[in-house]
Design an enzyme around this catalytic site. Structure first.
Site, PDB file in Angstrom:
ATOM      1  N   ILE A 128       0.850  -1.186   0.000  1.00 47.86           N
ATOM      2  CA  ILE A 128       0.000   0.000   0.000  1.00 47.86           C
ATOM      3  C   ILE A 128       0.890   1.242   0.000  1.00 47.86           C
ATOM      4  O   ILE A 128       1.842   1.332   0.775  1.00 47.86           O
ATOM      5  CB  ILE A 128      -0.949  -0.008   1.214  1.00 47.86           C
ATOM      6  CG1 ILE A 128      -1.869  -1.237   1.127  1.00 47.86           C
ATOM      7  CG2 ILE A 128      -1.757   1.293   1.280  1.00 47.86           C
ATOM      8  CD1 ILE A 128      -2.732  -1.454   2.347  1.00 47.86           C
ATOM      9  N   HIS A 141       9.523   3.721  -0.604  1.00 54.51           N
ATOM     10  CA  HIS A 141       9.599   2.290  -0.299  1.00 54.51           C
ATOM     11  C   HIS A 141       8.617   1.497  -1.162  1.00 54.51           C
ATOM     12  O   HIS A 141       8.948   0.432  -1.689  1.00 54.51           O
ATOM     13  CB  HIS A 141       9.316   2.070   1.188  1.00 54.51           C
ATOM     14  CG  HIS A 141       9.453   0.649   1.622  1.00 54.51           C
ATOM     15  ND1 HIS A 141       8.365  -0.154   1.879  1.00 54.51           N
ATOM     16  CD2 HIS A 141      10.546  -0.114   1.836  1.00 54.51           C
ATOM     17  CE1 HIS A 141       8.787  -1.358   2.227  1.00 54.51           C
ATOM     18  NE2 HIS A 141      10.099  -1.364   2.214  1.00 54.51           N
ATOM     19  N   PHE A 186       1.486 -13.558 -10.687  1.00 51.47           N
ATOM     20  CA  PHE A 186       1.624 -12.356  -9.875  1.00 51.47           C
ATOM     21  C   PHE A 186       0.278 -11.981  -9.254  1.00 51.47           C
ATOM     22  O   PHE A 186      -0.628 -11.500  -9.928  1.00 51.47           O
ATOM     23  CB  PHE A 186       2.109 -11.223 -10.784  1.00 51.47           C
ATOM     24  CG  PHE A 186       2.466  -9.945 -10.093  1.00 51.47           C
ATOM     25  CD1 PHE A 186       3.722  -9.764  -9.561  1.00 51.47           C
ATOM     26  CD2 PHE A 186       1.561  -8.889 -10.033  1.00 51.47           C
ATOM     27  CE1 PHE A 186       4.075  -8.567  -8.957  1.00 51.47           C
ATOM     28  CE2 PHE A 186       1.894  -7.688  -9.437  1.00 51.47           C
ATOM     29  CZ  PHE A 186       3.159  -7.534  -8.897  1.00 51.47           C
ATOM     30  N   ARG A 217     -10.453  -5.512  -3.599  1.00 46.22           N
ATOM     31  CA  ARG A 217      -9.887  -6.495  -4.534  1.00 46.22           C
ATOM     32  C   ARG A 217      -9.537  -7.831  -3.874  1.00 46.22           C
ATOM     33  O   ARG A 217      -9.006  -8.716  -4.508  1.00 46.22           O
ATOM     34  CB  ARG A 217      -8.648  -5.907  -5.196  1.00 46.22           C
ATOM     35  CG  ARG A 217      -8.995  -4.803  -6.157  1.00 46.22           C
ATOM     36  CD  ARG A 217      -7.805  -3.894  -6.450  1.00 46.22           C
ATOM     37  NE  ARG A 217      -8.203  -2.810  -7.325  1.00 46.22           N
ATOM     38  CZ  ARG A 217      -8.911  -1.746  -6.962  1.00 46.22           C
ATOM     39  NH1 ARG A 217      -9.300  -1.615  -5.695  1.00 46.22           N
ATOM     40  NH2 ARG A 217      -9.248  -0.808  -7.817  1.00 46.22           N
TER      41      ARG A 217
END
Length: 163
Positions: free
Chosen positions: A91, A97, A122, A136
């Site tokens: 997130i 990062h 993936f 999702r």
């Protein structure tokens, strides 16, 4: 957003290849566990729904999304799996990062698919916020884990055809 209006969980098992004798590996990141567990459950339930016996599904956990590539590499080197799914969730935060992890794991999965004969799927959500991840992983857009298990079944069948 690419998944707007798309149900990630919609599939017709009658249109999928027979999974008899197929083995699947699933590598799950422990980071953002509520999301990754929901994605795993979607993938696992899909394999079961397509006729894959539970004993032919192997799960391993890794600490975070960046470590998914190492976990998948270990499974690919065994050369006993017809496909491997990597499940993670990153997130967006306030630092870069996010970019480094997303780019690293994406390139790592590409490299595994080029190096090994086992397809690596993936299933890493790279969202702007937790609400998008929830949508999702079993929310209003369905479950990306289901979609990735369907892709794994199709790629495993392709692997068998070209072998």
């Amino acid at each position: 957003m690419a998944t707007a209006g798309v149900d990630l969980s919609a599939f017709n098992k009658e249109e999928l290849p027979d999974t008899s004798g197929m083995r699947f590996g699933i590598v799950v990141a422990e980071w953002n566990e509520k999301i990754t567990e929901a994605l795993y459950q979607g993938a696992f339930d899909t394999f079961i729904a397509t006729g894959t016996p539970e004993r032919q599904i192997t799960r391993i956990n890794v600490p975070g999304t960046f470590e998914l590539v190492y976990g998948a590499k270990q499974l690919c080197e065994k050369d006993i799996f017809d496909a491997v799914i990597v499940i993670g969730n990153v997130i967006q935060g306030e630092t870069r990062h996010f970019d480094f992890v997303c780019e690293g794991v994406t390139q790592g999965v590409v490299d595994l698919n080029v190096r090994y004969d086992t397809p690596v799927i993936f299933c890493v959500l790279t969202d702007n916020n937790i609400e998008q991840s929830r949508a999702r992983s079993g929310g209003k857009h369905g479950n990306k884990g289901v979609e990735c298990a369907v892709a794994a079944v199709k790629m495993a069948a392709l692997r068998r055809v070209v072998h």
